[in-house]
Motif scaffolding. Structure first.
Motif, PDB file in Angstrom:
ATOM      1  N   TRP A  56       0.865  -1.184   0.000  1.00 48.35           N
ATOM      2  CA  TRP A  56       0.000   0.000   0.000  1.00 48.35           C
ATOM      3  C   TRP A  56       0.896   1.227   0.000  1.00 48.35           C
ATOM      4  N   GLU A  57       0.723   2.087  -0.994  1.00 49.88           N
ATOM      5  CA  GLU A  57       1.470   3.344  -1.084  1.00 49.88           C
ATOM      6  C   GLU A  57       2.974   3.126  -0.912  1.00 49.88           C
ATOM      7  N   SER A  58       3.515   2.121  -1.534  1.00 47.74           N
ATOM      8  CA  SER A  58       4.934   1.746  -1.511  1.00 47.74           C
ATOM      9  C   SER A  58       5.391   1.144  -0.182  1.00 47.74           C
ATOM     10  N   PHE A  59       4.487   0.914   0.752  1.00 48.89           N
ATOM     11  CA  PHE A  59       4.814   0.245   2.006  1.00 48.89           C
ATOM     12  C   PHE A  59       4.267  -1.179   1.946  1.00 48.89           C
ATOM     13  N   SER A  60       4.965  -2.109   2.593  1.00 46.29           N
ATOM     14  CA  SER A  60       4.565  -3.502   2.570  1.00 46.29           C
ATOM     15  C   SER A  60       4.280  -3.986   3.995  1.00 46.29           C
ATOM     16  N   PHE A  61       3.161  -4.694   4.153  1.00 44.09           N
ATOM     17  CA  PHE A  61       2.742  -5.203   5.458  1.00 44.09           C
ATOM     18  C   PHE A  61       2.414  -6.679   5.354  1.00 44.09           C
ATOM     19  N   ARG A  62       2.501  -7.367   6.501  1.00 44.68           N
ATOM     20  CA  ARG A  62       2.067  -8.759   6.628  1.00 44.68           C
ATOM     21  C   ARG A  62       1.134  -8.842   7.825  1.00 44.68           C
ATOM     22  N   PHE A  63       0.250  -9.822   7.808  1.00 49.37           N
ATOM     23  CA  PHE A  63      -0.734  -9.967   8.875  1.00 49.37           C
ATOM     24  C   PHE A  63      -0.735 -11.408   9.380  1.00 49.37           C
ATOM     25  N   PRO A  64      -1.012 -11.622  10.681  1.00 49.19           N
ATOM     26  CA  PRO A  64      -0.903 -12.963  11.266  1.00 49.19           C
ATOM     27  C   PRO A  64      -2.049 -13.901  10.907  1.00 49.19           C
ATOM     28  N   GLU A  65      -3.118 -13.350  10.370  1.00 46.96           N
ATOM     29  CA  GLU A  65      -4.276 -14.159   9.986  1.00 46.96           C
ATOM     30  C   GLU A  65      -4.996 -13.444   8.852  1.00 46.96           C
ATOM     31  N   ARG A  85      -1.797   5.497   8.313  1.00 46.30           N
ATOM     32  CA  ARG A  85      -2.022   6.782   7.643  1.00 46.30           C
ATOM     33  C   ARG A  85      -0.702   7.310   7.113  1.00 46.30           C
ATOM     34  N   ILE A  86      -0.806   8.079   6.064  1.00 42.91           N
ATOM     35  CA  ILE A  86       0.324   8.869   5.595  1.00 42.91           C
ATOM     36  C   ILE A  86       0.050  10.278   6.074  1.00 42.91           C
ATOM     37  N   LEU A  87       0.968  10.801   6.872  1.00 38.21           N
ATOM     38  CA  LEU A  87       0.753  12.090   7.516  1.00 38.21           C
ATOM     39  C   LEU A  87       1.231  13.242   6.647  1.00 38.21           C
ATOM     40  N   PRO A  88       0.480  14.322   6.656  1.00 40.57           N
ATOM     41  CA  PRO A  88       0.823  15.470   5.813  1.00 40.57           C
ATOM     42  C   PRO A  88       1.769  16.458   6.479  1.00 40.57           C
ATOM     43  N   TRP A  89       2.462  16.037   7.546  1.00 40.28           N
ATOM     44  CA  TRP A  89       3.325  16.942   8.291  1.00 40.28           C
ATOM     45  C   TRP A  89       4.565  17.307   7.501  1.00 40.28           C
ATOM     46  N   SER A  90       5.075  18.486   7.774  1.00 41.15           N
ATOM     47  CA  SER A  90       6.394  18.819   7.252  1.00 41.15           C
ATOM     48  C   SER A  90       7.458  18.258   8.197  1.00 41.15           C
ATOM     49  N   GLU A  91       7.145  18.180   9.469  1.00 39.63           N
ATOM     50  CA  GLU A  91       8.005  17.545  10.475  1.00 39.63           C
ATOM     51  C   GLU A  91       7.108  16.785  11.441  1.00 39.63           C
ATOM     52  N   PRO A  92       7.478  15.566  11.852  1.00 42.46           N
ATOM     53  CA  PRO A  92       6.623  14.815  12.775  1.00 42.46           C
ATOM     54  C   PRO A  92       6.655  15.405  14.185  1.00 42.46           C
ATOM     55  N   VAL A  93       5.550  15.261  14.882  1.00 44.06           N
ATOM     56  CA  VAL A  93       5.461  15.685  16.277  1.00 44.06           C
ATOM     57  C   VAL A  93       6.008  14.555  17.125  1.00 44.06           C
ATOM     58  N   THR A  94       6.980  14.861  17.977  1.00 47.14           N
ATOM     59  CA  THR A  94       7.620  13.786  18.735  1.00 47.14           C
ATOM     60  C   THR A  94       7.432  13.910  20.237  1.00 47.14           C
ATOM     61  N   GLU A  95       6.706  14.916  20.689  1.00 43.89           N
ATOM     62  CA  GLU A  95       6.549  15.092  22.125  1.00 43.89           C
ATOM     63  C   GLU A  95       5.693  13.968  22.697  1.00 43.89           C
ATOM     64  N   TRP A 115       3.260   3.654  15.841  1.00 39.60           N
ATOM     65  CA  TRP A 115       4.548   3.737  15.165  1.00 39.60           C
ATOM     66  C   TRP A 115       4.548   4.979  14.284  1.00 39.60           C
ATOM     67  N   VAL A 116       5.589   5.802  14.386  1.00 38.73           N
ATOM     68  CA  VAL A 116       5.719   6.975  13.534  1.00 38.73           C
ATOM     69  C   VAL A 116       7.076   6.887  12.852  1.00 38.73           C
ATOM     70  N   GLN A 117       7.054   6.809  11.521  1.00 42.23           N
ATOM     71  CA  GLN A 117       8.311   6.771  10.777  1.00 42.23           C
ATOM     72  C   GLN A 117       8.934   8.156  10.828  1.00 42.23           C
ATOM     73  N   MET A 118      10.222   8.221  11.175  1.00 44.15           N
ATOM     74  CA  MET A 118      10.855   9.492  11.478  1.00 44.15           C
ATOM     75  C   MET A 118      11.824  10.001  10.423  1.00 44.15           C
ATOM     76  N   ASP A 119      12.318   9.144   9.549  1.00 39.14           N
ATOM     77  CA  ASP A 119      13.467   9.546   8.752  1.00 39.14           C
ATOM     78  C   ASP A 119      13.215   9.814   7.280  1.00 39.14           C
ATOM     79  N   SER A 120      12.005   9.683   6.812  1.00 33.04           N
ATOM     80  CA  SER A 120      11.768   9.979   5.398  1.00 33.04           C
ATOM     81  C   SER A 120      10.316  10.351   5.178  1.00 33.04           C
ATOM     82  N   LYS A 121      10.105  11.111   4.125  1.00 34.83           N
ATOM     83  CA  LYS A 121       8.743  11.498   3.751  1.00 34.83           C
ATOM     84  C   LYS A 121       8.273  10.542   2.677  1.00 34.83           C
ATOM     85  N   PRO A 122       7.030  10.192   2.598  1.00 40.38           N
ATOM     86  CA  PRO A 122       5.981  10.633   3.509  1.00 40.38           C
ATOM     87  C   PRO A 122       6.110   9.935   4.861  1.00 40.38           C
ATOM     88  N   TYR A 123       5.675  10.632   5.912  1.00 37.03           N
ATOM     89  CA  TYR A 123       5.711  10.060   7.252  1.00 37.03           C
ATOM     90  C   TYR A 123       4.590   9.047   7.392  1.00 37.03           C
TER      91      TYR A 123
END
Length: 160
Positions: A32-41, A70-80, A126-134
């Motif tokens: 999905w959107e260049s990301f790959s996931f697996r599910f246990p069932e 979700r793909i977040l529309p942030w320019s920088e992720p919120v990490t607080e 989980w928030v991906q921190m190092d590349s866009k899209p977040y």
């Protein structure tokens, strides 16, 4: 007044449209959107069009977990940390924050247990921190499903 209510209903239905719904077999890579996931069932994967790109995952056969991506529309992720524990987790038990590197990608992982509707639940955001899209992933599963504990806590759902 009736016209306004009908207009708002129509506007709401247009802004949250189900684009597709797919049955995915266990341990199959789902892209999905260049990301790959697996599910246990076996799961039902629902792609929605909202103001953000959104994927919702539900078990196809039995209760136990769900996942929202979700793909977040942030320019920088919120990490607080306080923002996450207060906005995502309702009455969190033992909230924790850690950083994980999976396939060379950095994620901030927020975890907490929770009691909801008399169910003991595990939560991870989980928030991906190092590349866009977040990428933002929220996982919630029943604590008594030990198979799900192993699957999600070992990061097996990510096959980036």
């Amino acid at each position: 007044m009736k016209v306004l209510i009908c207009f708002l209903f129509l506007l709401g239905s247009l802004s949250n449209t189900i684009l597709s719904q797919t049955l995915v077999e266990p341990n199959q890579n789902f892209i999905w959107e260049s990301f790959s996931f697996r599910f246990p069932e076996a799961v039902v994967v629902k792609e929605e069009s909202t103001t953000q790109k959104k994927l919702t995952v539900y078990p196809a056969k039995r209760d136990g977990f769900f996942m929202v991506v979700r793909i977040l529309p942030w320019s920088e992720p919120v990490t607080e940390k306080n923002l996450w524990t207060e906005s995502v987790f309702q009455k969190p038990i033992n909230p924790k924050q850690s950083e994980k590197k999976i396939f060379g990608k950095s994620f901030q992982v927020y975890e907490a247990d929770q009691i909801r509707n008399q169910n003991a639940l595990r939560n991870q955001v989980w928030v991906q921190m190092d590349s866009k899209p977040y990428l933002w992933i929220w996982l919630q599963w029943k604590s008594d499903r030990k198979d799900l504990n192993d699957f999600f806590e070992s990061n097996l759902f990510l096959s980036l």
